[in-house]
Each structure stands twice: as C-alpha cells, then as structure tokens.
Enzyme design. Structure first.
Site, PDB file in Angstrom:
ATOM      1  N   ASP A  84     -28.472  -8.957   9.146  1.00  0.00           N
ATOM      2  CA  ASP A  84     -27.335  -9.779   8.736  1.00  0.00           C
ATOM      3  C   ASP A  84     -26.666 -10.248  10.020  1.00  0.00           C
ATOM      4  O   ASP A  84     -26.013  -9.472  10.717  1.00  0.00           O
ATOM      5  CB  ASP A  84     -26.379  -8.930   7.893  1.00  0.00           C
ATOM      6  N   LYS A 130     -18.801 -18.462   9.179  1.00  0.00           N
ATOM      7  CA  LYS A 130     -18.312 -17.738  10.346  1.00  0.00           C
ATOM      8  C   LYS A 130     -18.491 -18.602  11.595  1.00  0.00           C
ATOM      9  O   LYS A 130     -17.546 -18.882  12.294  1.00  0.00           O
ATOM     10  CB  LYS A 130     -19.035 -16.398  10.514  1.00  0.00           C
ATOM     11  N   TRP A 143     -19.770  -4.174   6.321  1.00  0.00           N
ATOM     12  CA  TRP A 143     -20.803  -5.085   5.802  1.00  0.00           C
ATOM     13  C   TRP A 143     -22.121  -4.355   5.635  1.00  0.00           C
ATOM     14  O   TRP A 143     -22.853  -4.617   4.671  1.00  0.00           O
ATOM     15  CB  TRP A 143     -20.937  -6.331   6.678  1.00  0.00           C
TER      16      TRP A 143
END
Ligand SMILES: *Cc1c(COP(=O)(O)O)cnc(C)c1O
Length: 360
Positions: free
Chosen positions: A172, A196, A102
């Site tokens: 993030d 999530k 990511w």
C-alpha cells in the site's frame, strides 16, 4: 484570490499549474467543445487522455514489461479486499506486516477471506520503529507478503523495500507513491489512492504483475478483478474519468519538474529541514525513530498539549491550514507531499519558531 499552504493528509494539496491548466481546459478541452467530465469514456478524446496518463506514469516509474497499470475506483480500502480475492489462488494464508492503522485495516479486511499471519508488529512504542526484516516470521507458502510503505497517520515510512524471497510482495503506497523512484520489479502488486499525492479522490492506481492473473478467484467482483480490468483497459465500467485526467496532468507536471529523482531530492530537503527544526527544540517532538521517519507525513506534538488549540488557530490565521493530527493520535501533522513547495515548509518552520518564542 488567496491560496493557503494546505498540509492536509488527504485529499491534499495539488500543484498549482495543474489546477490552472484544469481550469483553463474546463469548458473546452482542446477544441472538443466539452469538459473532460462530459466526455464518453469510450470516445477518442478520453481514450487519448487515458493512454497518455498511463504512458507518462509508466515512464515516471520505469514500469517494466510484464506489469499492467490499472486505474480503478474504491480507494485503497477497496484494494484491502481485492488483494486476497485476486491473489490468494490455491494458497491457504497471507502474510502481513503491521506498522500502524492502515496496516491494521488491510489486515482486518483480508481476514474476511483467508488466514492472515501477522509476521511482524511495529509502529508502536516510543520511538516508533519498523521491526527489522530479520525478525519477521514469514511463511514461504503464503500467497503474498503485504506491507504499508508509509503509515500516513503516524508518519512511519519504510526507506527500503523489504526482501520477500519468492513470495509476491504487495504494498500500500497510498501516501508515498511518486514521492521518489521505486523499483517496481520488486513487487507483485503495488497500489495507491490518488488523493494523497497525485490527484483527486475517486481514483486508485494498481500496478500488478501479469503472471499473477491466473490466481484471481471467480468470486472477485468484476470491477476489482485485476485480469478483467486489465483486459478492459480499466474500462470494464465507467472509470473515474475526471480524476484520471487530473492525475494525468499531475504526471506531466512531475515530468516537467524533472521526474521522481528530482522529486525525491526536493522531498528529502523539505523533510530534513522540518525534522531538524522539530529536533532542535524542546517545545516540539516527533515520536518516530529517525530511520523510519516519513518524508510525506510529519507528525509532531507540543510538550504542552494545552497549547494545541492555540497553535492550530494561530497557524490557520497565518495561512497554514489542516495541521491537526489524526484524531487517533492527536497533536499535529504536516503532510508535505510533492505539491507542497519548499516555501510552504519554510513558512511552517518560521511559524513554529515564532509560536515557541511567544508561548515557550
Ligand atoms: C488514505 C489511505 C488509505 C485509504 O484510502 P481510501 O481512498 O480512503 O480508501 C489506505 N492506506 C493508506 C496508506 C492511506 O494513506
């Protein structure tokens, strides 16, 4: 009706009381005679839902004055582009830490707009680790310093907030948001996709320090312009109303459960038990250095990977679902977000012991 233990990395498990409440309110939200999905986002009912969700989130995270909470669309991936567009200002470059997939995606997207300096590389090797802060090659003139708080795929998590000096720190937090308390005042921007740990797909929460608004580029698409969205209370256009409502129900559930401190204790207990079971066995292995292990995503491999298919099949038969590791790393991954009960983690541990007994 049978509910399984769902270890999906995302979209992921949600608290059962939240799903029950949403079901009960589906056809008639509190006497309105409508589903939340059918409401005007500008009507007083939905505005009250939106305001309550923001107030609850602010309370849970103790968001300080001077920060705006935005409820946007486009996922964390849209934010990968929105960050340089909003925050670059007059600066000529940005700093990023790379700890995995990511991070890399965020870096690639930012590179479309500016010079990205990768100040440290980690999340590789065996065991995987986070490079020590003292070794990062940070630029004091960078527009911001970005890191991914929890790499969802490899399960590499920061356990403290890195020092960024006077440079705005950006994170993030998609797969760790609301898993424990966070000192928001340390950040310029933090952001997280809902699917999530706090809601359905389609919603991304961005928390941004207001003094950064004067950096926003005129070329930023309006829907990702932090200042314009803040001025419009995240309703510059139609927001993801149902996802916003559902996230609001999750925030209320978190408050009823004792807030983020209670959540952190529970998450630490769950993760500690699962890692202990993995470490106690030669049959299973987690490849992350203990100090960087994720509380939310626990990848593990079998010593004999020819048993992987068998493991997944038998786990599924036992009601333990979506344990397959990300296609880029293989093996298994158990995502044990807030909504995963301790009984689910225990069921997985028991299954793993039984599988090892049969096949080890
Ligand atoms: C899932 C995830 C993303 C991407 O989220 P999308 O909603 O698919 O854009 C980004 N970062 C992290 C850490 C993630 O876990």
């Amino acid at each position: 009706m049978t509910r399984v233990y769902n270890f999906s990395a995302g979209p992921a498990i949600l608290p059962e009381p939240v799903l029950e409440q949403a079901a009960a309110e589906m056809l008639d939200w509190r006497g309105s005679g409508m589903s939340v999905m059918e409401m005007s986002h500008r009507g007083k009912e939905f505005v009250s839902i939106a305001e309550q969700a923001e107030a609850d989130l602010r309370e849970l995270l103790a968001v300080p004055e001077g920060y705006r909470v935005l409820f946007l669309q486009g996922g964390a991936t849209a934010q990968f582009a929105a960050l340089p567009l909003n925050l670059l200002g007059a600066a000529g470059s940005v700093d990023y830490v790379n700890t995995g997939s990511w991070s890399k995606k965020a870096i690639a997207e930012a590179r479309k707009y500016t010079t990205v300096n990768v100040v440290a590389e980690g999340g590789t090797g065996d065991p995987m680790d986070i490079p020590p802060r003292a070794d990062w090659q940070c630029d004091p003139d960078a527009a911001y310093l970005h890191y991914c708080a929890n790499e969802t795929i490899t399960g590499v998590e920061f356990h403290d907030i890195p020092d960024a000096g006077d440079v705005p720190l950006v994170s993030d937090m998609s797969s760790t948001f609301l898993s424990r308390p966070v000192d928001v005042s340390r950040f310029g921007v933090l952001y997280a996709g809902a699917q999530k740990n706090f809601g359905p797909a389609g919603l991304t929460v961005v928390i941004v320090r207001e003094d950064l608004f004067d950096r926003v580029s005129d070329r930023t698409p309006s829907v990702w312009d932090y200042r314009r969205q803040a001025e419009a209370d995240s309703m510059l256009n139609t927001p993801a109303t149902y996802s916003w409502y559902l996230a609001g129900l999750v925030f209320q559930w978190l408050k009823r459960e004792g807030g983020l401190t209670a959540m952190a204790e529970r998450n630490e207990r769950k993760a500690a038990r699962l890692y202990a079971a993995i470490d106690a066995s030669d049959f299973y292995r987690n490849p992350v250095a203990p100090g960087a292990r994720s509380l939310m995503n626990v990848p593990f491999v079998l010593a004999d990977d020819s048993l992987d298919g068998r493991f997944l099949e038998e786990a599924s038969e036992a009601g333990l679902k979506t344990l397959k590791g990300h296609r880029s790393v293989g093996g298994m991954r158990a995502s044990i977000y807030n909504a995963m009960p301790e009984s689910g983690v225990q069921a997985l541990i028991d299954f793993m012991a039984e599988f090892e007994r049969k096949h080890g």
